[in-house]
Enzyme design. Structure first.
Site, PDB file in Angstrom:
ATOM      1  N   GLY A  57       1.560  -5.369  -5.251  1.00  0.00           N
ATOM      2  CA  GLY A  57       1.313  -5.160  -6.672  1.00  0.00           C
ATOM      3  C   GLY A  57       2.495  -5.760  -7.418  1.00  0.00           C
ATOM      4  O   GLY A  57       3.654  -5.455  -7.093  1.00  0.00           O
ATOM      5  N   ALA A  58       2.210  -6.614  -8.409  1.00  0.00           N
ATOM      6  CA  ALA A  58       3.263  -7.446  -9.003  1.00  0.00           C
ATOM      7  C   ALA A  58       4.495  -6.648  -9.469  1.00  0.00           C
ATOM      8  O   ALA A  58       5.622  -6.959  -9.060  1.00  0.00           O
ATOM      9  CB  ALA A  58       2.672  -8.284 -10.128  1.00  0.00           C
ATOM     10  N   ARG A  90       6.619 -14.026  -1.490  1.00  0.00           N
ATOM     11  CA  ARG A  90       5.246 -14.280  -1.948  1.00  0.00           C
ATOM     12  C   ARG A  90       5.328 -15.197  -3.175  1.00  0.00           C
ATOM     13  O   ARG A  90       6.240 -15.051  -3.977  1.00  0.00           O
ATOM     14  CB  ARG A  90       4.513 -12.966  -2.293  1.00  0.00           C
ATOM     15  N   GLN A 188      -7.579  -3.204  -1.249  1.00  0.00           N
ATOM     16  CA  GLN A 188      -6.697  -2.390  -2.097  1.00  0.00           C
ATOM     17  C   GLN A 188      -7.492  -1.436  -2.997  1.00  0.00           C
ATOM     18  O   GLN A 188      -6.993  -0.376  -3.366  1.00  0.00           O
ATOM     19  CB  GLN A 188      -5.832  -3.298  -2.981  1.00  0.00           C
ATOM     20  N   ASP A 229      -1.169 -10.820 -11.827  1.00  0.00           N
ATOM     21  CA  ASP A 229       0.005 -11.227 -11.048  1.00  0.00           C
ATOM     22  C   ASP A 229       0.848 -12.229 -11.802  1.00  0.00           C
ATOM     23  O   ASP A 229       2.060 -12.305 -11.609  1.00  0.00           O
ATOM     24  CB  ASP A 229      -0.420 -11.791  -9.695  1.00  0.00           C
ATOM     25  N   ASN A 239      -4.934 -13.262 -10.819  1.00  0.00           N
ATOM     26  CA  ASN A 239      -4.995 -11.880 -10.299  1.00  0.00           C
ATOM     27  C   ASN A 239      -5.759 -11.925  -8.975  1.00  0.00           C
ATOM     28  O   ASN A 239      -6.256 -12.976  -8.564  1.00  0.00           O
ATOM     29  CB  ASN A 239      -5.662 -10.946 -11.321  1.00  0.00           C
ATOM     30  N   LYS A 240      -5.825 -10.790  -8.315  1.00  0.00           N
ATOM     31  CA  LYS A 240      -6.428 -10.683  -6.983  1.00  0.00           C
ATOM     32  C   LYS A 240      -7.759 -11.427  -6.883  1.00  0.00           C
ATOM     33  O   LYS A 240      -8.591 -11.353  -7.786  1.00  0.00           O
ATOM     34  CB  LYS A 240      -6.627  -9.190  -6.668  1.00  0.00           C
TER      35      LYS A 240
END
Ligand code: MRU
Length: 343
Positions: A57-58, A90, A188, A229, A239-240
């Site tokens: 998670g950012a 990452r 998640q 993110d 994002n994811k």
């Protein structure tokens, strides 16, 4: 993060530093069934925990990296290689790079490293609380809200971004319901968001990612809330993986799509989403489910961890400074500064 330990409810942070100077992270890979911790004593161990997604998670990644830089200074190690290895953990979450640079500047300025990392984590939590206050009015009684991945307390040291408005609305007594995308391949949503909502007593149901279109089509989604993110200067959002398809469904169905993120996630130096590096993760995340192999050996797998939602699909960003339109993102750079935040 509210957890029950020995019959008592305790509020613990996703990442913090203990009295012995170790970085303590909830091991998010073991949830929801086991609450265990990873304890890192070197910046390299923090980088490993980020890479392996024990912490994720950012904003939580950013805070972990801040503690990683603090560790290097506390152990009198050279800062540059520590910063480099943390940044290499990452590639997509902007918070990681932002937090490392923020810490280097603090230490350069003579701040105590541990106090600076604690201040970083505190600032993230305060900013998330403000996001909750600004976002809660978007939620109406009886709404059905869809969220993707986990943008809750686990992802943000504490409290959450996309889940923060839901917490506030729930505390205010609103009666709403949350669709939780399972979020393949790392799940998640199914593992972490469901666990957090259950702990808060917020009504929800986990759905397969592929079920979302069905619920949009039936008019059973009133609002989409996700985290981010990295947000580019023009309002494009990484994002994811799977976020973009939810934004397209929202547009097709006339449903507002909002992204909740603190200042640390905004990357003013990257002009558009095309400039955002998308992490490619190990194919086994897709090819396997736990210890079971799903795909035939020999079938190649592609596993991008994020996608980019164009600014045009985003109704607004819920920030600690209020709700802004994508066209207002660039102006935040002049107006906002990171540090302690009281709203
Ligand atoms: O790969 P992850 O689990 O670190 O990805 C997390 C997300 O995509 C979240 O939505 C994002 O970091 C925002 S968390 C507040």
């Amino acid at each position: 993060v509210k957890v029950r330990i020995g019959g008592r409810t305790r509020d613990i942070r996703a990442v913090s530093m203990d009295a012995r100077g170790r970085v303590v992270m909830i091991d998010q890979r073991a949830l929801p069934h086991r609450l265990t911790f990873v304890r890192a004593e070197t910046p390299g161990e923090v980088a490993r925990a980020i890479k392996d997604m024990a912490i994720r998670g950012a904003p939580s990644i950013g805070a972990a990296a801040a503690y990683g830089v603090a560790l290097a200074k506390m152990k009198r190690r050279p800062l540059a290689p520590a910063a480099k290895s943390l940044k290499a953990a990452r590639p997509t979450a902007h918070d990681l790079f932002f937090a490392v640079d923020w810490m280097l500047a603090r230490i350069e300025g003579g701040d105590d490293p541990r106090a600076a990392a604690d201040a970083y984590a505190d600032a993230i939590i305060e900013r998330c609380r403000a996001i909750g206050r600004h976002g809660a009015p978007l939620i109406d009684d009886a709404d059905k809200v869809l969220t993707h991945c986990n943008a809750g307390a686990l992802a943000t040291v504490d409290y959450g971004t996309a889940l923060a408005p839901l917490r506030v609305a729930h505390d205010e007594g609103l009666d709403f319901f949350v669709w939780v995308d399972e979020t393949r391949p790392r799940l998640q949503g199914a593992r972490l968001t469901a666990w957090e909502l259950l702990g808060e007593g917020i009504p929800h149901a986990v759905i397969a990612d592929s079920a979302a279109g069905h619920f949009f089509q039936r008019g059973e989604v009133d609002l989409v809330l996700t985290g981010a993110d990295r947000v580019a200067r023009n309002g494009d959002v990484a994002n994811k993986i799977g976020t973009y398809s939810k934004a397209v469904l929202a547009k097709e169905s006339g449903v507002p799509f909002y992204v909740a993120a603190p200042l640390s996630t905004f990357d003013f130096a990257t002009k558009t989403g095309a400039g955002i590096e998308i992490e490619e993760r190990d194919g086994d995340e897709v090819a396997r489910l736990g210890s079971e192999r799903l795909t035939p050996r020999g079938s190649p797998v592609s596993n991008p961890a994020f996608d980019v939602t164009p600014a045009g699909l985003v109704r607004g960003f819920i920030t600690e400074y209020g709700i802004i339109r994508p066209s207002q993102v660039a102006a935040l750079e002049r107006r906002a500064r990171f540090g302690p935040f009281s709203g």
